[in-house]
Design an enzyme around this catalytic site. Structure first.
Site, PDB file in Angstrom:
ATOM      1  N   HIS A 102     -23.873  15.514 -15.576  1.00 14.22           N
ATOM      2  CA  HIS A 102     -22.832  15.685 -16.596  1.00 14.22           C
ATOM      3  C   HIS A 102     -23.328  16.636 -17.694  1.00 14.22           C
ATOM      4  O   HIS A 102     -22.592  17.507 -18.160  1.00 14.22           O
ATOM      5  CB  HIS A 102     -22.501  14.342 -17.263  1.00 14.22           C
ATOM      6  CG  HIS A 102     -21.860  13.322 -16.364  1.00 14.22           C
ATOM      7  ND1 HIS A 102     -22.466  12.129 -16.039  1.00 14.22           N
ATOM      8  CD2 HIS A 102     -20.655  13.304 -15.742  1.00 14.22           C
ATOM      9  CE1 HIS A 102     -21.657  11.422 -15.258  1.00 14.22           C
ATOM     10  NE2 HIS A 102     -20.557  12.112 -15.057  1.00 14.22           N
ATOM     11  N   SER A 116     -22.932   8.582 -11.324  1.00  9.38           N
ATOM     12  CA  SER A 116     -22.902   7.336 -12.106  1.00  9.38           C
ATOM     13  C   SER A 116     -23.016   6.140 -11.173  1.00  9.38           C
ATOM     14  O   SER A 116     -23.557   5.103 -11.525  1.00  9.38           O
ATOM     15  CB  SER A 116     -21.604   7.245 -12.908  1.00  9.38           C
ATOM     16  OG  SER A 116     -21.462   8.390 -13.708  1.00  9.38           O
TER      17      SER A 116
HETATM   18  P1  AMP Z   1     -17.523  11.604 -13.176  1.00  3.65           P
HETATM   19  O1  AMP Z   1     -17.946  11.044 -14.495  1.00  3.65           O
HETATM   20  O2  AMP Z   1     -18.281  11.057 -12.022  1.00  3.65           O
HETATM   21  O3  AMP Z   1     -16.023  11.587 -13.000  1.00  3.65           O
HETATM   22  O4  AMP Z   1     -17.927  13.135 -13.209  1.00  3.65           O
HETATM   23  C1  AMP Z   1     -17.508  13.988 -14.248  1.00  3.65           C
HETATM   24  C2  AMP Z   1     -17.836  15.399 -13.864  1.00  3.65           C
HETATM   25  O5  AMP Z   1     -19.228  15.532 -13.653  1.00  3.65           O
HETATM   26  C3  AMP Z   1     -17.148  15.828 -12.557  1.00  3.65           C
HETATM   27  O6  AMP Z   1     -16.700  17.164 -12.704  1.00  3.65           O
HETATM   28  C4  AMP Z   1     -18.258  15.720 -11.556  1.00  3.65           C
HETATM   29  O7  AMP Z   1     -18.107  16.586 -10.444  1.00  3.65           O
HETATM   30  C5  AMP Z   1     -19.456  16.133 -12.402  1.00  3.65           C
HETATM   31  N1  AMP Z   1     -20.684  15.644 -11.788  1.00  3.65           N
HETATM   32  C6  AMP Z   1     -20.965  14.389 -11.366  1.00  3.65           C
HETATM   33  N2  AMP Z   1     -22.164  14.335 -10.782  1.00  3.65           N
HETATM   34  C7  AMP Z   1     -22.687  15.591 -10.841  1.00  3.65           C
HETATM   35  C8  AMP Z   1     -23.906  16.182 -10.400  1.00  3.65           C
HETATM   36  N3  AMP Z   1     -24.842  15.481  -9.779  1.00  3.65           N
HETATM   37  N4  AMP Z   1     -24.094  17.496 -10.631  1.00  3.65           N
HETATM   38  C9  AMP Z   1     -23.142  18.237 -11.257  1.00  3.65           C
HETATM   39  N5  AMP Z   1     -21.965  17.740 -11.705  1.00  3.65           N
HETATM   40  C10 AMP Z   1     -21.737  16.432 -11.495  1.00  3.65           C
END
Ligand code: AMP
Length: 286
Positions: free
Chosen positions: A35, A186
């Site tokens: 993130h 997460s």
């Molecule tokens: P989330 O909180 O899981 O909905 O993720 C929020 C944003 O962070 C989304 O655009 C995800 O694709 C991105 N994201 C989650 N994990 C990663 C990661 N390991 N590397 C890069 N971006 C990520």
């Protein structure tokens, strides 16, 4: 760092910064370095960067992990402060969905929402689009940053932006990984340290397919079979899908082309893990 707890605070913050370009990083919290890499990308491109944290109920089906999804707002705020976020938007559910959810407007995209993750989570992309469009309308960013870890999600959001004439630049950022290759997520919080070590097998299996391709194997069926064989060595890992598709069209491929990418989803116990890797070595990231 400004903490914006409702639309009024968001609007007045925007008004005070009305000449500046805005980057939005939508998240569901339980922030990790993946993130924060999106925040960094936004800081490099935008005058101000706003991170939103909202665990979006409409992208979880009944029986999925909405209730148990990790929530750690104080820790998240600390991480964002240390990473110099300009603002964080923490909307309440009734602000994003002012009317009962079942009666609210839904955004959906046919076909591409039904493949890969959409096959086992048919409600998912409609929930994502429904919240992302609302966040876009509330924050009115110039740029929005999404991770390639959720590759299909970025594809679908880009398509919505085109279809609905939204004037927002969607920027996708590379996958941030642990040392053993496990994509940060997460949901990795559901795994023990030993399980996290074992889960590095996803990256190993995809890397082996890419490696075989570099030795001349171009047949997608064989490459998928190799990946499957590696993952099947661990009885605790249940494969949801392994697919090789074109990164631009997301269409299935019989043989590797310049834009090929392998996509994986597995259940490790009750935890669903997804990942993907490009066959073009110039797009690798670890
Ligand atoms: P989330 O909180 O899981 O909905 O993720 C929020 C944003 O962070 C989304 O655009 C995800 O694709 C991105 N994201 C989650 N994990 C990663 C990661 N390991 N590397 C890069 N971006 C990520």
């Amino acid at each position: 760092m400004k903490i914006l707890r409702n639309i009024e605070e968001l609007n007045s913050y925007k008004k005070n910064n009305n000449k500046k370009t805005v980057g939005l990083i939508p998240t569901m919290g339980a922030l990790h370095d993946g993130h924060l890499s999106l925040l960094q990308a936004s800081k490099n491109k935008s005058d101000i960067s706003i991170v939103s944290i909202f665990v979006n109920p409409t992208q979880f089906a009944p029986g999925e992990d909405f209730d148990s999804y990790p929530r750690q707002i104080e820790l998240d705020l600390e991480k964002l402060r240390l990473s110099n976020a300009d603002a964080v938007y923490l909307p309440q559910q009734n602000e994003i969905y002012p009317r009962p959810i079942t009666l609210s407007t839904k955004i959906s995209l046919p076909r591409v929402s039904k493949i890969l993750c959409g096959k086992s989570r048919p409600h998912f992309f409609s929930g994502v689009l429904s919240v992302v469009l609302r966040l876009f309308n509330l924050v009115k960013p110039d740029f929005a940053f999404f991770g390639e870890k959720d590759f299909q999600q970025v594809h679908i959001i880009r398509t919505m932006v085109i279809d609905l004439h939204l004037n927002i630049d969607i920027i996708s950022c590379p996958i941030y990984r642990e040392k053993n290759g496990l994509a940060m997520s997460s949901r990795n919080k559901y795994l023990s340290n030993t399980e996290k070590d074992v889960a590095g097998i996803l990256f190993k299996a995809m890397s082996e397919a890419v490696n075989l391709y570099s030795y001349g194997e171009k047949n997608c069926h064989s490459l998928i079979q190799t990946t499957k064989n590696i993952l099947s060595k661990n009885p605790k890992i249940k494969i949801d899908y392994i697919d090789i598709r074109d990164s631009i069209s997301l269409k299935k491929l019989p043989t590797i082309n310049n834009n090929s990418r392998i996509f994986i989803a597995v259940f490790y116990g009750r935890t669903r893990l997804i990942d993907n890797l490009s066959f073009s070595t110039s797009s690798q990231n670890l």
